[in-house]
Design a protein around this motif. Structure first.
Motif, PDB file in Angstrom:
ATOM      1  N   ILE A  80      -7.569  50.252  39.808  1.00 38.18           N
ATOM      2  CA  ILE A  80      -6.801  49.213  40.492  1.00 38.18           C
ATOM      3  C   ILE A  80      -6.879  49.409  42.009  1.00 38.18           C
ATOM      4  N   GLU A  81      -6.674  50.658  42.442  1.00 42.96           N
ATOM      5  CA  GLU A  81      -6.729  50.937  43.878  1.00 42.96           C
ATOM      6  C   GLU A  81      -8.119  50.658  44.436  1.00 42.96           C
ATOM      7  N   GLY A  82      -9.161  51.011  43.646  1.00 42.00           N
ATOM      8  CA  GLY A  82     -10.527  50.737  44.087  1.00 42.00           C
ATOM      9  C   GLY A  82     -10.792  49.252  44.203  1.00 42.00           C
ATOM     10  N   ALA A  83     -10.260  48.475  43.252  1.00 41.80           N
ATOM     11  CA  ALA A  83     -10.435  47.025  43.288  1.00 41.80           C
ATOM     12  C   ALA A  83      -9.731  46.426  44.503  1.00 41.80           C
ATOM     13  N   ILE A  84      -8.531  46.926  44.770  1.00 41.01           N
ATOM     14  CA  ILE A  84      -7.784  46.418  45.927  1.00 41.01           C
ATOM     15  C   ILE A  84      -8.516  46.756  47.226  1.00 41.01           C
ATOM     16  N   ALA A  90     -13.683  43.490  51.832  1.00 40.54           N
ATOM     17  CA  ALA A  90     -14.570  42.325  51.836  1.00 40.54           C
ATOM     18  C   ALA A  90     -14.247  41.360  52.973  1.00 40.54           C
ATOM     19  N   LEU A  91     -13.056  41.490  53.565  1.00 36.53           N
ATOM     20  CA  LEU A  91     -12.698  40.622  54.687  1.00 36.53           C
ATOM     21  C   LEU A  91     -13.495  40.968  55.935  1.00 36.53           C
ATOM     22  N   GLY A  92     -14.054  42.170  55.979  1.00 35.22           N
ATOM     23  CA  GLY A  92     -14.840  42.564  57.136  1.00 35.22           C
ATOM     24  C   GLY A  92     -14.012  42.862  58.369  1.00 35.22           C
ATOM     25  N   ASP A  93     -12.731  43.091  58.182  1.00 38.28           N
ATOM     26  CA  ASP A  93     -11.826  43.384  59.301  1.00 38.28           C
ATOM     27  C   ASP A  93     -11.444  44.860  59.224  1.00 38.28           C
ATOM     28  N   LYS A 353      -1.974  46.956  55.228  1.00 39.24           N
ATOM     29  CA  LYS A 353      -1.964  46.591  56.646  1.00 39.24           C
ATOM     30  C   LYS A 353      -2.869  45.379  56.801  1.00 39.24           C
ATOM     31  N   LEU A 354      -2.287  44.251  57.193  1.00 43.01           N
ATOM     32  CA  LEU A 354      -2.966  42.963  57.165  1.00 43.01           C
ATOM     33  C   LEU A 354      -2.899  42.298  58.540  1.00 43.01           C
ATOM     34  N   THR A 355      -4.059  41.926  59.079  1.00 41.42           N
ATOM     35  CA  THR A 355      -4.085  41.240  60.371  1.00 41.42           C
ATOM     36  C   THR A 355      -3.471  39.857  60.217  1.00 41.42           C
TER      37      THR A 355
END
Length: 402
Positions: A80-84, A90-93, A353-355
């Motif tokens: 699950i953690e790997g998938a997350i 994948a966002l490249g940020d 942590k999300l931009t």
């Protein structure tokens, strides 16, 4: 499964201080409270065939791994953690990051100012693993690491093959153990630098009086913006005022950031009124964060020192003072980190942590990539550091003498 989290938001602009590399930026924190979340296996089980080709493929792969992978005892939590992590990456940020429970704990330890490692902030710049800022007096600084050094290898492991998290894990370690970094500095040849890890205790503020040509100035070094930084800076400033010093040097060099609220409050020690920083959301909405508190250093003579290790919260302060023309900025170009992240504490102890926004200086400047350009550019070379010379500090003193 239900997972509460609150809507309380504490703004911080934490630049992951210190050997961590969970990313740079400004943060808005969320804590466990009152929302609902469903475990990944439950989500997968609820998917209707054909509801989404991509998600259905995800479900198919999950089931294949569970049913047919050669090792029967697969670890659901790790999967699950790997998938997350894959989804977030994948966002490249590089500043949008999922932290597992252990990584989140390490992050919190570093915020509190005590940890074991080399004492350097690392991150990705131009897609290369880079030293952002070595802490003053840290093993990293003693070994000669500098802002902008590109890490080519860690203990002979090619850095290009490592994620930021992997690199951090390899650099961190118990005190008295050694890690060897192969670094590239400018156009020079790669060089191998061994660093012995230590217990790092970070004092966010240090004040020193400097006598210069018959006058006395105070240098207030701010290593990061932690919970008590504004109080400590204000106390140091008030003592200097009581001592009737002739000018102030606020040293933000190698300061990778900290709490946004503290940056705003520190800026307010000098600014009487106006906006310190503006946040711009994905919808274009702009929110101004204005000064707060008593500007006890208003109308004082002030120089701010910055370099390539000055990032995020320190850029906010330097940029605000520069725009307001209340201080002279001396040094070299700052790092250039101008985004805001939301740091959400999840139910299981992990963090996301999300931009969520960009920030601008009061005049509307975006410092992303470009950074803050000093009013007076003064270099400090590796040879200067090795010889104990500080031409940037000398320039600050000379400027205050005028």
């Amino acid at each position: 499964m239900s997972s509460p989290r609150s809507t309380i938001r504490n703004v911080l602009t934490l630049l992951v201080v210190l050997t961590i590399g969970f990313g740079l930026g400004a943060f808005v924190t969320r804590y466990p409270g009152t929302a609902t979340r469903t475990a990944l296996p439950d989500v997968l089980a609820s998917l209707a065939p054909g509801a989404s080709t991509d998600v259905a493929t995800f479900k198919t792969v999950w089931e294949a791994l569970k049913d047919r992978y050669i090792e029967a005892n697969t670890n659901d939590q790790q999967m699950i953690e790997g998938a997350i992590k894959g989804m977030v990456n994948a966002l490249g940020d590089p500043y949008t990051v999922f932290l597992t429970r252990d990584e989140a704990k390490a992050f919190q330890d570093e915020i509190t100012g005590t940890f074991e490692g080399i004492g350097a902030e690392i991150g990705r710049k131009n897609d290369r693993l880079t030293i952002i800022a070595p802490l003053a007096g840290s093993p990293a600084e003693k070994a000669g690491l500098q802002p902008g050094d590109i890490i080519l290898a860690i203990d002979d492991v090619d850095a290009e093959t490592l994620t930021l998290d992997d690199a951090v894990s390899k650099i961190r370690g118990p005190r008295d153990t050694k890690v060897t970094l192969m670094i590239l500095r400018g156009l020079g040849d790669p060089q191998s630098i061994p660093v012995t890890r230590e217990t790092i205790v970070v004092d966010s503020v240090k004040a020193t009086n400097i006598d210069h040509d018959g006058k006395t100035f105070v240098r207030i070094q701010v290593a990061g913006f932690s919970n008590d930084t504004e109080r400590l800076v204000r106390a140091a400033a008030q003592k200097a005022l009581n001592d009737e010093v002739d000018g102030f040097i606020i040293d933000l060099r190698n300061n990778p950031g900290g709490y946004l609220d503290q940056a705003v409050r520190v800026a307010s020690i000098v600014m009487k009124s106006g906006t310190v920083v503006s946040e711009v959301t994905r919808d274009g909405e702009r929110r101004n964060l204005d000064v707060r508190g008593n500007a006890i250093l208003a109308d004082q003579r002030i120089v701010v020192l910055v370099n390539g290790g000055s990032a995020s919260a320190s850029e906010i302060v330097a940029g605000a003072w520069q725009d307001a023309k209340v201080a002279t900025v001396i040094g070299t170009q700052t790092y250039g980190k101008g985004t805001v992240q939301e740091l959400e504490s999840l139910d299981d102890g992990s963090n996301l942590k999300l931009t969520i926004a960009k920030w601008l200086t009061p005049s509307g400047r975006s410092i992303t990539e470009a950074g803050i350009t000093p009013d007076i550019v003064v270099e400090r070379t590796f040879e200067d550091v090795s010889a104990g010379r500080d031409p940037q500090l000398d320039a600050a003193l000379d400027h205050l003498m005028k």
